[in-house]
Motif scaffolding. Structure first.
Motif, short mmCIF file in Angstrom:
data_model
loop_
_atom_site.label_atom_id
_atom_site.label_comp_id
_atom_site.label_asym_id
_atom_site.label_seq_id
_atom_site.Cartn_x
_atom_site.Cartn_y
_atom_site.Cartn_z
N ARG A 1 -58.16 15.31 22.40
CA ARG A 1 -57.92 15.89 23.72
C ARG A 1 -58.89 15.27 24.72
O ARG A 1 -60.04 14.97 24.39
CB ARG A 1 -58.15 17.41 23.69
N ILE B 1 -59.76 15.09 29.28
CA ILE B 1 -59.41 15.46 30.65
C ILE B 1 -59.13 14.17 31.40
O ILE B 1 -60.04 13.36 31.59
CB ILE B 1 -60.57 16.20 31.35
N SER B 2 -57.89 13.99 31.80
CA SER B 2 -57.51 12.74 32.45
C SER B 2 -56.85 13.02 33.79
O SER B 2 -56.66 14.18 34.17
CB SER B 2 -56.55 11.96 31.53
N GLN B 3 -56.53 11.97 34.50
CA GLN B 3 -55.80 12.11 35.75
C GLN B 3 -55.00 10.84 35.97
O GLN B 3 -55.43 9.75 35.57
CB GLN B 3 -56.75 12.37 36.93
N ASP B 4 -53.84 10.98 36.60
CA ASP B 4 -52.98 9.82 36.87
C ASP B 4 -53.06 9.37 38.32
O ASP B 4 -52.66 8.26 38.65
CB ASP B 4 -51.52 10.16 36.53
N GLU C 1 -56.79 19.73 41.11
CA GLU C 1 -55.51 19.99 40.45
C GLU C 1 -54.92 18.75 39.78
O GLU C 1 -53.99 18.87 38.98
CB GLU C 1 -54.51 20.60 41.45
N ARG D 1 -55.82 16.85 34.16
CA ARG D 1 -54.89 17.36 33.15
C ARG D 1 -55.52 17.20 31.78
O ARG D 1 -56.22 16.22 31.52
CB ARG D 1 -53.58 16.57 33.17
N GLU D 2 -55.23 18.16 30.88
CA GLU D 2 -55.64 18.01 29.49
C GLU D 2 -54.55 17.20 28.80
O GLU D 2 -53.38 17.58 28.85
CB GLU D 2 -55.75 19.40 28.86
N VAL D 3 -54.94 16.08 28.20
CA VAL D 3 -53.94 15.20 27.58
C VAL D 3 -54.37 14.85 26.16
O VAL D 3 -55.51 15.07 25.77
CB VAL D 3 -53.77 13.88 28.39
N ALA E 1 -60.70 21.81 35.96
CA ALA E 1 -60.45 21.82 37.40
C ALA E 1 -61.34 22.86 38.08
O ALA E 1 -61.89 22.62 39.16
CB ALA E 1 -58.98 22.10 37.70
#
Ligand code: NAP
Length: 323
Positions: free
Chosen positions: A15, A17-20, A26, A29-31, A303
């Protein structure tokens, strides 16, 4: 998807914590990502706790040094060595370590696992838990490199720490006291008891008091604010004194004005360092350094942690608990 440019070979997922996209809290995201594999001279660390720092929200919102996502942020690490790459003999699986990933391009500790050169880590002090050890690295290295390496702070000298209740400030105060300095620290009046508790000799309420009136004959200023604060800080120095600003970008007026006044100014970025981490660990062992933990957050609330930090009002440190 590769986490952070490290090697992956499908040995499992983790797991993170990422972001696109860049943006507000906001966008986090947990990916599930592939678990990285340690390359030569690297270790794979199972992250137990990872501090949050303003650089996390600056990168999340604006890309700063990293540019466009996707990326996993986080530079602070406290955890357990899971595996070692070829030649990485400094640690063995099972060792508890803490450290700051190479700044800025070694990011990625806001994940269950991270790989990094073994030498960014030091053994975690046994007397503190992972939350403490995950909170300390980036801010402690910053304060150490500013006060000790850049300013060569000595016993009996007078130090002004701006934002003394913040992440960097509250460890800088403790490092300065451990070296025998006299410490002025700026913060809102409501935080002055906290400042005295960590060793500040003269708290200064920057809302109601001009710090250039309150602090005089100072040898070293640690400045996490920048701009006018850096420039005005030159005026509190003794001849030959130094302002170390940790806001790396700014006008050359700072250097010109320092030259005119017969004082010095330097701007710096923190740099990963095994020996610095060992010095910090020693200070922790001696009881001279502790992080104040303002809050802990599970990965699902990353977040919310960013929102809390981004207020700029934190006393001490915010920490993500990754397990
Ligand atoms: N160059 C580097 O390598 C490096 C390394 C680490 C950090 N930094 C930078 O240094 C800055 C501070 O980092 P941090 O982790 O300490 O942040 P932080 O923990 O978020 O700092 C929060 C503290 O700042 C205080 N503060 C805000 N404005 C102030 C002002 N004008 N005067 C005095 N205190 C003020 C607040 O106290 P009040 O509520 O009383 O205002 C609060 O306690 C950030 O911009 C960060 O990016 C740079």
């Amino acid at each position: 998807m590769e986490a952070n440019g490290t090697g992956t070979n499908g040995t499992g997922t983790m797991r993170a914590i990422s972001q696109d996209v860049l943006g507000g809290p906001e966008v986090l995201r947990e990916v599930e990502l592939e678990r990285p594999v340690p390359r030569a001279n690297e270790v794979l660390v199972r992250v137990r706790a990872a501090g949050l720092n303003p650089t996390d929200w600056k990168h999340r919102a604006g890309g700063l040094f990293l540019g466009q996502p996707p990326f996993v942020l986080g530079w602070d690490v406290s955890g357990v060595v899971e595996a070692t790459g070829v030649g990485a003999s400094l640690f063995r699986p099972g060792d508890e370590v803490f450290g700051m990933l190479s700044y800025p391009f070694g990011h990625g500790s806001h994940a269950e696992y991270v790989t990094a050169p073994a030498r960014v880590f030091a053994p975690k002090p046994t007397g503190i838990d992972h939350i403490q050890a995950g909170a300390l690295p980036l801010v402690s290295l910053t304060a150490w490199q500013a006060l000790v390496e850049r300013a060569d702070l000595r016993a009996g000298q007078r130090v002004l720490v701006h934002a003394a209740a913040g992440g960097v400030g509250h460890v800088a105060v403790q490092i300065a006291k451990a070296r025998g300095a006299y410490v002025f620290g700026t913060a809102s009046a409501g935080k002055h008891d906290f400042l005295r508790g960590i060793g500040v000799d003269e708290p200064v309420d920057y809302h109601s008091t001009d710090f250039t009136e309150a602090a005089r004959d100072v040898d070293v200023v640690l400045d996490p604010i920048g701009g006018e604060t850096s420039l005005r800080s030159l005026r509190v120095l003794r001849p030959g004194g130094i302002v170390v600003s940790i806001v790396p970008a700014g006008s050359d007026d700072l250097y010109r004005e320092a030259g005119r006044l017969g004082v010095r100014a330097v701007r710096m970025l923190v740099d990963a360092d095994h020996h610095g981490m060992r010095r910090i660990a020693r200070l922790v062992d001696e009881g001279g350094l502790r992080a104040t933990i303002a809050g802990t957050f599970p990965p699902a609330e990353a977040a919310r942690a960013h929102e809390a930090g981004e207020t700029g009002r934190t006393t001490g440190k915010l920490v993500l608990l990754m397990d």
